[in-house]
Design a protein around this motif. Structure first.
Motif, PDB file in Angstrom:
ATOM      1  N   ASP A 321      -0.329  15.937 -95.371  1.00 45.46           N
ATOM      2  CA  ASP A 321       0.690  15.104 -95.745  1.00 45.46           C
ATOM      3  C   ASP A 321      -0.049  13.537 -95.957  1.00 45.46           C
ATOM      4  O   ASP A 321      -0.938  13.176 -95.324  1.00 45.46           O
ATOM      5  CB  ASP A 321       1.809  14.942 -94.811  1.00 45.46           C
ATOM      6  N   ILE A 322       0.576  12.894 -97.053  1.00 43.42           N
ATOM      7  CA  ILE A 322      -0.053  11.524 -96.998  1.00 43.42           C
ATOM      8  C   ILE A 322       1.388  10.760 -96.861  1.00 43.42           C
ATOM      9  O   ILE A 322       2.532  10.819 -97.087  1.00 43.42           O
ATOM     10  CB  ILE A 322      -0.248  11.378 -98.306  1.00 43.42           C
ATOM     11  N   VAL A 323       0.948   9.742 -95.781  1.00 41.44           N
ATOM     12  CA  VAL A 323       1.916   8.751 -95.363  1.00 41.44           C
ATOM     13  C   VAL A 323       2.022   7.519 -96.041  1.00 41.44           C
ATOM     14  O   VAL A 323       0.859   6.884 -95.930  1.00 41.44           O
ATOM     15  CB  VAL A 323       1.942   8.794 -93.821  1.00 41.44           C
ATOM     16  N   PHE A 324       3.109   7.050 -96.427  1.00 46.23           N
ATOM     17  CA  PHE A 324       3.200   5.697 -97.073  1.00 46.23           C
ATOM     18  C   PHE A 324       4.368   4.924 -96.149  1.00 46.23           C
ATOM     19  O   PHE A 324       5.109   5.306 -95.439  1.00 46.23           O
ATOM     20  CB  PHE A 324       4.007   5.674 -98.504  1.00 46.23           C
ATOM     21  N   TYR A 325       4.212   3.481 -96.049  1.00 49.57           N
ATOM     22  CA  TYR A 325       4.821   2.784 -95.626  1.00 49.57           C
ATOM     23  C   TYR A 325       5.236   1.584 -96.573  1.00 49.57           C
ATOM     24  O   TYR A 325       4.608   0.986 -97.303  1.00 49.57           O
ATOM     25  CB  TYR A 325       4.308   1.870 -94.294  1.00 49.57           C
ATOM     26  N   LYS A 326       6.550   1.305 -96.666  1.00 52.47           N
ATOM     27  CA  LYS A 326       7.150   0.093 -97.502  1.00 52.47           C
ATOM     28  C   LYS A 326       7.781  -0.991 -96.651  1.00 52.47           C
ATOM     29  O   LYS A 326       8.516  -0.751 -95.836  1.00 52.47           O
ATOM     30  CB  LYS A 326       8.254   0.604 -98.475  1.00 52.47           C
ATOM     31  N   SER A 327       7.337  -2.129 -96.890  1.00 50.52           N
ATOM     32  CA  SER A 327       7.739  -3.353 -96.064  1.00 50.52           C
ATOM     33  C   SER A 327       9.357  -3.537 -96.472  1.00 50.52           C
ATOM     34  O   SER A 327       9.528  -3.840 -97.654  1.00 50.52           O
ATOM     35  CB  SER A 327       6.942  -4.598 -96.413  1.00 50.52           C
TER      36      SER A 327
END
Length: 381
Positions: A321-327
């Motif tokens: 899995d690739i994990v992203f974060y959005k502010s």
């Protein structure tokens, strides 16, 4: 003492600048004069001139036009304190100049002051890079340049070959190099292939001009930003001595400078290969203005703090899995990168790499983001 390398501004220049109104930027800046040196503990941003051009053509460096143009601008709603620390004169040898600049910049960074260095030839970037030696950290270098400035291994250091010395010389603190705005016909295929082999990031001029926002994550991860003014086309820079029919326009180079300023991580800016004309000085002053403006809009999101202010997105792939974060605050994106903490690649941790919304959309289409892939490869090597 490190600041002994700095010479005060010329008295006539100070007189000219002080004649400007109290609303101009000049009234907000503390100057290094023969009578007084600014108190570093009260400064956030420091402007330094380096009168060294032997890495390019040994021509005289005159920064008076730039200072007059810059201090004649009106500041924004700025709260950061600014000082002009004067100039570093060229030493007996190039190495002497590098040593002086390295010591001054290192001292400023250690004191949480952001130096804006105006050259001079772009090989001074090497001295900026060496300034981080005592900080014991890996360095990310971003160059806004139409060339990679690699040169040949046997060449002595110059404005066109300094990057080779950055890559090869010990101690090797370089983690990543990124080029923004290279023009293919100025770079050999061998150099372009080397950029790929080293997993460095390189963005062609056309790519950036077509969508300038693709460069923002690159600056967000930078420590040093080095601007080669020949990356700007002559019709916008006024540099007809070294004519450049293609390059960034004035608006684009100012936007890139603002990206550099907004980055919470950028701790040093260098502007090089100035041709000493009044016309180009106007552009340089505005590039500096936008960098300072950007600093005032920093959001303090780096290093990554509490995850409460971010939305986590997990994109499943076949193998992982690739994990992203959005502010929630700025709507900027980060991608999680696994890296290994010992030479046997057994202790695995995660770090965050700035990315774009487009990278997230590409992942949703089962395409691995290029910056994610390159960063992962670096962590394995």
């Amino acid at each position: 003492m490190e600041f002994d390398f700095l010479t005060p501004l010329d008295n006539d220049l100070i007189i000219d600048i002080k004649q400007l109104s109290s609303q101009h930027l000049s009234s907000k800046v503390v100057f290094h004069t023969e009578a007084e040196f600014p108190d570093i503990s009260k400064i956030d941003i420091a402007i330094i001139g380096v009168l060294e051009n032997r890495g390019k053509d040994n021509s005289e460096v005159n920064l008076s036009f730039i200072r007059k143009e810059l201090y004649g601008l009106f500041p924004g709603n700025w709260s950061k304190s600014i000082a002009d620390l004067g100039d570093i004169y060229s030493g007996e040898s190039l190495d002497d100049t590098y040593f002086a600049l390295k010591k001054v910049v290192a001292k400023l960074i250690m004191n949480k002051v952001i130096p804006i260095v105006i050259g001079g030839s772009q090989d001074l970037t090497y001295a900026l890079y060496r300034s981080y030696d005592d900080l014991e950290q890996m360095v990310n270098l971003v160059a806004i340049d139409n060339k990679f400035d690699l040169g040949k291994q046997e060449e002595s250091i110059s404005a066109n070959s300094y990057l080779s010395k950055v890559i090869v010389d010990e101690p090797n603190n370089l983690f990543n190099y990124s080029n923004v705005g290279y023009q293919t016909y100025f770079n050999s295929q061998e150099e372009i292939d080397l950029m790929e082999k080293l997993f460095f990031d390189a963005y062609r001029l056309g790519e950036v001009c077509n969508n300038i926002s693709i460069s923002e994550p690159v600056f967000r991860d930078a420590d040093i930003v080095s601007i080669d003014l020949t990356s700007v086309k002559s019709s916008d820079s006024g540099n007809f001595t070294n004519f450049q029919p293609n390059g960034f326009n004035g608006k684009e180079i100012c936007a890139l400078s603002r990206y550099a300023g907004i980055s919470d991580k950028v701790s040093c800016l260098g502007i090089f290969n100035h041709n000493n004309t009044r016309q180009e000085s106007v552009l340089i002053s505005q590039v500096i203005w936008y960098f300072i403006e950007g600093i005032h809009y920093r959001s303090n999101e780096y290093p990554f703090g509490s995850k409460e202010n971010y939305i986590k997105y997990t994109v499943p792939f076949e193998d992982e899995d690739i994990v992203f974060y959005k502010s929630n605050k700025t709507e900027r994106w980060w991608i999680e990168i696994p890296f290994f903490t010992n030479s046997h690649n057994k202790l695995k941790k995660n770090t965050l790499l700035p990315c774009s919304h487009e990278d997230y959309l590409a992942a949703c289409n089962q395409e691995f983001p290029e910056r994610w892939w390159k960063a992962q490869r670096k962590s394995i090597l």
